[in-house]
Motif scaffolding. Structure first.
Motif, PDB file in Angstrom:
ATOM      1  N   UNK A  52       0.825  -1.205   0.000  1.00 16.96           N
ATOM      2  CA  UNK A  52       0.000   0.000   0.000  1.00 16.96           C
ATOM      3  C   UNK A  52       0.861   1.257   0.000  1.00 16.96           C
ATOM      4  N   UNK A  53       1.910   1.233   0.799  1.00 18.13           N
ATOM      5  CA  UNK A  53       2.810   2.385   0.852  1.00 18.13           C
ATOM      6  C   UNK A  53       3.414   2.659  -0.521  1.00 18.13           C
ATOM      7  N   UNK A  54       3.820   1.593  -1.200  1.00 22.27           N
ATOM      8  CA  UNK A  54       4.393   1.739  -2.532  1.00 22.27           C
ATOM      9  C   UNK A  54       3.366   2.291  -3.511  1.00 22.27           C
ATOM     10  N   UNK A  82      -3.885   4.435  -7.881  1.00 16.86           N
ATOM     11  CA  UNK A  82      -5.183   4.318  -7.237  1.00 16.86           C
ATOM     12  C   UNK A  82      -5.760   2.909  -7.357  1.00 16.86           C
ATOM     13  N   UNK A  83      -5.561   2.272  -8.494  1.00 18.74           N
ATOM     14  CA  UNK A  83      -6.091   0.918  -8.694  1.00 18.74           C
ATOM     15  C   UNK A  83      -5.492  -0.055  -7.693  1.00 18.74           C
ATOM     16  N   UNK A  84      -4.187   0.050  -7.470  1.00 18.80           N
ATOM     17  CA  UNK A  84      -3.535  -0.839  -6.508  1.00 18.80           C
ATOM     18  C   UNK A  84      -3.996  -0.543  -5.086  1.00 18.80           C
ATOM     19  N   UNK A  85      -4.195   0.739  -4.770  1.00 13.79           N
ATOM     20  CA  UNK A  85      -4.680   1.103  -3.437  1.00 13.79           C
ATOM     21  C   UNK A  85      -6.034   0.460  -3.179  1.00 13.79           C
ATOM     22  N   UNK A  86      -6.922   0.548  -4.146  1.00  9.58           N
ATOM     23  CA  UNK A  86      -8.254  -0.044  -4.003  1.00  9.58           C
ATOM     24  C   UNK A  86      -8.155  -1.562  -3.917  1.00  9.58           C
ATOM     25  N   UNK A  87      -7.337  -2.151  -4.776  1.00 14.13           N
ATOM     26  CA  UNK A  87      -7.210  -3.614  -4.786  1.00 14.13           C
ATOM     27  C   UNK A  87      -6.712  -4.159  -3.459  1.00 14.13           C
ATOM     28  N   UNK A  88      -5.838  -3.438  -2.788  1.00 17.08           N
ATOM     29  CA  UNK A  88      -5.242  -3.906  -1.538  1.00 17.08           C
ATOM     30  C   UNK A  88      -6.187  -3.834  -0.353  1.00 17.08           C
ATOM     31  N   UNK A  89      -7.308  -3.135  -0.487  1.00 18.76           N
ATOM     32  CA  UNK A  89      -8.202  -2.978   0.654  1.00 18.76           C
ATOM     33  C   UNK A  89      -8.760  -4.304   1.164  1.00 18.76           C
ATOM     34  N   UNK A  90      -9.046  -5.235   0.269  1.00 19.81           N
ATOM     35  CA  UNK A  90      -9.604  -6.516   0.704  1.00 19.81           C
ATOM     36  C   UNK A  90      -8.586  -7.309   1.518  1.00 19.81           C
ATOM     37  N   UNK A  91      -7.314  -7.285   1.090  1.00 25.09           N
ATOM     38  CA  UNK A  91      -6.271  -8.002   1.827  1.00 25.09           C
ATOM     39  C   UNK A  91      -6.026  -7.352   3.178  1.00 25.09           C
TER      40      UNK A  91
END
Length: 238
Positions: free
Chosen positions: A81-83, A90-99
């Motif tokens: 998330x930091x990266x 933004x896509x990666x930030x959203x994707x990481x929310x479930x994990x």
């Protein structure tokens, strides 16, 4: 877990198992910029101390393997998330929310669960007295009725999840809630404070109770730490 929480530099409380990293402490992983990573908490009792209600083998695997996996995966997701934030992805930030929600929730829930248990020879299973005992009688008629309700809802929960005794700080009443998978209780309402959580994932009981979840739910009350639940209740209602 809300992004505003993840981006806060304030450390999580020790009750949830999120703490700042101490220099030289092997239990902690590297601290990311502004983010406090999770650590596997120590248990206040030996793995075999809850027998015969919960076997030592289950406790060891549950703590060392399952809880540790949530901690590791949560910390890894925070680094990713930091990266992603640094890159503006933004896509990666959203994707990481479930994990983050799943593994962070697993860490929060288990950190509470270990405190909710206590060996029988140290007071585990002793019924609550004083203010929590009175509140249970008021809101559920009796401790026996509360236990029956939690057992029924825990047994009926489809798949994996948790059954909770909670304090609703809005209504100032006790309630029973269930959460799916590793969702922490806060996902059911910001006013809900967990007093007691029972893990009904199969990893919490299968080696000993096979697929008979009701037997596990019946026996776990022999090692419930009502003193801890009472302390949380008194603190939140003071």
């Amino acid at each position: 877990m809300a992004l505003r929480t993840l981006f806060s530099k304030k450390a999580f409380t020790t009750a949830s198992g999120f703490r700042p990293i101490a220099a030289g402490d092997r239990c902690f992983l590297r601290q990311s910029r502004g983010l406090t990573v999770a650590a596997l908490p120590d248990l206040a009792y030996d793995y075999g101390a809850l027998e015969p209600a919960i076997s030592g083998e289950i406790m060891r695997l549950h703590h060392q393997k399952h809880h540790q996996a949530y901690v590791t995966n949560y910390n890894n997701a925070l680094e990713q998330l930091e990266t992603a934030v640094a890159k503006g992805d933004a896509s990666a930030v959203v994707r990481l929310q479930s994990a983050i929600k799943f593994n962070g929730g697993g860490h929060i829930n288990h950190s509470i669960f270990w405190k909710n248990l206590k060996p029988m020879n140290e007071g585990g299973g002793e019924p609550p007295h004083s203010t929590l005992g009175w509140a249970i009688d008021t809101d559920f008629c009796s401790l026996e009725a509360l236990v029956q309700k939690m057992n029924a809802e825990g047994a009926a929960l489809q798949g994996s999840g948790w059954v909770w005794l909670a304090l609703d700080k809005g209504s100032k009443k006790l309630c029973v809630e269930t959460t799916a998978n590793q969702d922490p209780l806060v996902t059911k309402g910001a006013n809900l404070v967990p007093l007691l959580g029972i893990d009904v994932w199969e990893h919490a009981y299968y080696l000993q109770y096979k697929n008979v979840r009701p037997d596990y739910l019946k026996n776990i009350w022999k090692v419930i730490n009502w003193k801890y639940a009472s302390e949380v209740f008194d603190e939140e209602t003071a």
